[in-house]
Scaffold this motif. Sequence first.
Motif, PDB file in Angstrom:
ATOM      1  N   ALA A  10       0.838  -1.209   0.000  1.00 30.91           N
ATOM      2  CA  ALA A  10       0.000   0.000   0.000  1.00 30.91           C
ATOM      3  C   ALA A  10       0.873   1.260   0.000  1.00 30.91           C
ATOM      4  O   ALA A  10       0.604   2.212  -0.742  1.00 30.91           O
ATOM      5  N   LEU A  11       1.914   1.276   0.826  1.00 36.16           N
ATOM      6  CA  LEU A  11       2.826   2.431   0.863  1.00 36.16           C
ATOM      7  C   LEU A  11       3.583   2.607  -0.451  1.00 36.16           C
ATOM      8  O   LEU A  11       3.849   3.730  -0.875  1.00 36.16           O
ATOM      9  N   LEU A  12       3.928   1.487  -1.081  1.00 37.34           N
ATOM     10  CA  LEU A  12       4.705   1.535  -2.315  1.00 37.34           C
ATOM     11  C   LEU A  12       3.831   1.772  -3.550  1.00 37.34           C
ATOM     12  O   LEU A  12       4.356   2.041  -4.629  1.00 37.34           O
ATOM     13  N   GLY A  13       2.526   1.625  -3.403  1.00 32.16           N
ATOM     14  CA  GLY A  13       1.640   1.765  -4.548  1.00 32.16           C
ATOM     15  C   GLY A  13       1.604   0.520  -5.408  1.00 32.16           C
ATOM     16  O   GLY A  13       1.374   0.584  -6.605  1.00 32.16           O
ATOM     17  N   GLY A  14       1.828  -0.625  -4.801  1.00 32.11           N
ATOM     18  CA  GLY A  14       1.820  -1.900  -5.512  1.00 32.11           C
ATOM     19  C   GLY A  14       2.979  -2.766  -5.070  1.00 32.11           C
ATOM     20  O   GLY A  14       3.792  -2.355  -4.233  1.00 32.11           O
ATOM     21  N   PRO A  15       3.082  -3.976  -5.626  1.00 27.04           N
ATOM     22  CA  PRO A  15       4.186  -4.878  -5.263  1.00 27.04           C
ATOM     23  C   PRO A  15       5.482  -4.417  -5.942  1.00 27.04           C
ATOM     24  O   PRO A  15       5.847  -4.900  -7.008  1.00 27.04           O
ATOM     25  N   LYS A  16       6.164  -3.475  -5.304  1.00 25.30           N
ATOM     26  CA  LYS A  16       7.341  -2.851  -5.928  1.00 25.30           C
ATOM     27  C   LYS A  16       8.618  -3.144  -5.143  1.00 25.30           C
ATOM     28  O   LYS A  16       9.372  -2.243  -4.794  1.00 25.30           O
ATOM     29  N   VAL A  17       8.831  -4.438  -4.888  1.00 27.14           N
ATOM     30  CA  VAL A  17      10.097  -4.906  -4.321  1.00 27.14           C
ATOM     31  C   VAL A  17      10.791  -5.642  -5.450  1.00 27.14           C
ATOM     32  O   VAL A  17      10.250  -6.593  -6.011  1.00 27.14           O
ATOM     33  N   PHE A  18      11.987  -5.182  -5.802  1.00 27.43           N
ATOM     34  CA  PHE A  18      12.678  -5.694  -6.981  1.00 27.43           C
ATOM     35  C   PHE A  18      14.084  -6.161  -6.640  1.00 27.43           C
ATOM     36  O   PHE A  18      14.725  -5.641  -5.738  1.00 27.43           O
ATOM     37  N   ASP A  19      14.564  -7.106  -7.443  1.00 27.67           N
ATOM     38  CA  ASP A  19      15.979  -7.450  -7.445  1.00 27.67           C
ATOM     39  C   ASP A  19      16.701  -6.364  -8.255  1.00 27.67           C
ATOM     40  O   ASP A  19      17.723  -5.843  -7.840  1.00 27.67           O
ATOM     41  N   GLU A  20      16.147  -6.060  -9.385  1.00 27.87           N
ATOM     42  CA  GLU A  20      16.632  -4.986 -10.256  1.00 27.87           C
ATOM     43  C   GLU A  20      15.393  -4.236 -10.735  1.00 27.87           C
ATOM     44  O   GLU A  20      14.544  -4.814 -11.405  1.00 27.87           O
ATOM     45  N   PRO A  21      15.249  -2.954 -10.393  1.00 34.47           N
ATOM     46  CA  PRO A  21      14.026  -2.241 -10.769  1.00 34.47           C
ATOM     47  C   PRO A  21      13.952  -1.983 -12.269  1.00 34.47           C
ATOM     48  O   PRO A  21      14.972  -1.761 -12.915  1.00 34.47           O
TER      49      PRO A  21
ATOM     50  N   ARG B 285      13.415   0.163 -15.586  1.00 35.10           N
ATOM     51  CA  ARG B 285      13.857   1.540 -15.845  1.00 35.10           C
ATOM     52  C   ARG B 285      12.747   2.565 -15.646  1.00 35.10           C
ATOM     53  O   ARG B 285      13.012   3.708 -15.348  1.00 35.10           O
ATOM     54  N   THR B 286      11.520   2.157 -15.832  1.00 33.15           N
ATOM     55  CA  THR B 286      10.406   3.097 -15.775  1.00 33.15           C
ATOM     56  C   THR B 286       9.640   3.069 -14.458  1.00 33.15           C
ATOM     57  O   THR B 286       8.569   3.652 -14.358  1.00 33.15           O
ATOM     58  N   VAL B 287      10.161   2.404 -13.440  1.00 31.51           N
ATOM     59  CA  VAL B 287       9.427   2.288 -12.177  1.00 31.51           C
ATOM     60  C   VAL B 287       9.295   3.667 -11.518  1.00 31.51           C
ATOM     61  O   VAL B 287      10.220   4.475 -11.528  1.00 31.51           O
ATOM     62  N   ALA B 288       8.120   3.917 -10.970  1.00 35.59           N
ATOM     63  CA  ALA B 288       7.860   5.171 -10.266  1.00 35.59           C
ATOM     64  C   ALA B 288       8.282   5.024  -8.800  1.00 35.59           C
ATOM     65  O   ALA B 288       8.182   3.940  -8.217  1.00 35.59           O
ATOM     66  N   PHE B 289       8.734   6.116  -8.220  1.00 36.41           N
ATOM     67  CA  PHE B 289       9.050   6.140  -6.792  1.00 36.41           C
ATOM     68  C   PHE B 289       7.742   6.075  -6.016  1.00 36.41           C
ATOM     69  O   PHE B 289       6.721   6.570  -6.488  1.00 36.41           O
ATOM     70  N   PRO B 290       7.732   5.518  -4.820  1.00 34.09           N
ATOM     71  CA  PRO B 290       8.803   4.821  -4.125  1.00 34.09           C
ATOM     72  C   PRO B 290       8.869   3.351  -4.560  1.00 34.09           C
ATOM     73  O   PRO B 290       7.901   2.803  -5.084  1.00 34.09           O
TER      74      PRO B 290
END
Length: 136
Positions: free
Chosen positions: A24-35, A37-42
């Motif tokens: 919820a804080l990240l705005g989705g499942p945004k835990v990556f090994d390598e993000p 290029r277009t991933v939005a913060f956070p």
Amino acid sequence: MSVASLALRQALHAGLNGFAPLTALLGGPKVFDEPPRTVAFPYVTLGDAQTSDWSTDTSTGHEHSVLIHIWSRQGGQTEAHLIAGELVAALETVALDPVGQRLVNLRFATADIRREDDGRTWHGVVRFRAVTEPAA
């Protein structure tokens, strides 16, 4: 990297992406090994891992030092601190199941949050210590 270390990283990735307060804080499942290029913060990345032998005379084991990085550009350092808190909460709550391993212990060690040189990005580094042994 050892098989135990890889199994732990995969379990961390799945567990963190499945923890609703963090996503919820990240705005989705945004835990990556390598993000991407277009991933939005956070977002969060799994960082360096150090593994050492933790075997005894009677059993085999590994001690892991795992870094998890937080990347934020919202609301000063507040967002990075909130995400760090949810990382700690997640790893105190989520039952991790590293394939072929038994997680003996997982503990929060340190957290450091600082502004990057660009003046806009807050970077948090949270370190955890884990001990694994081969599953019986």
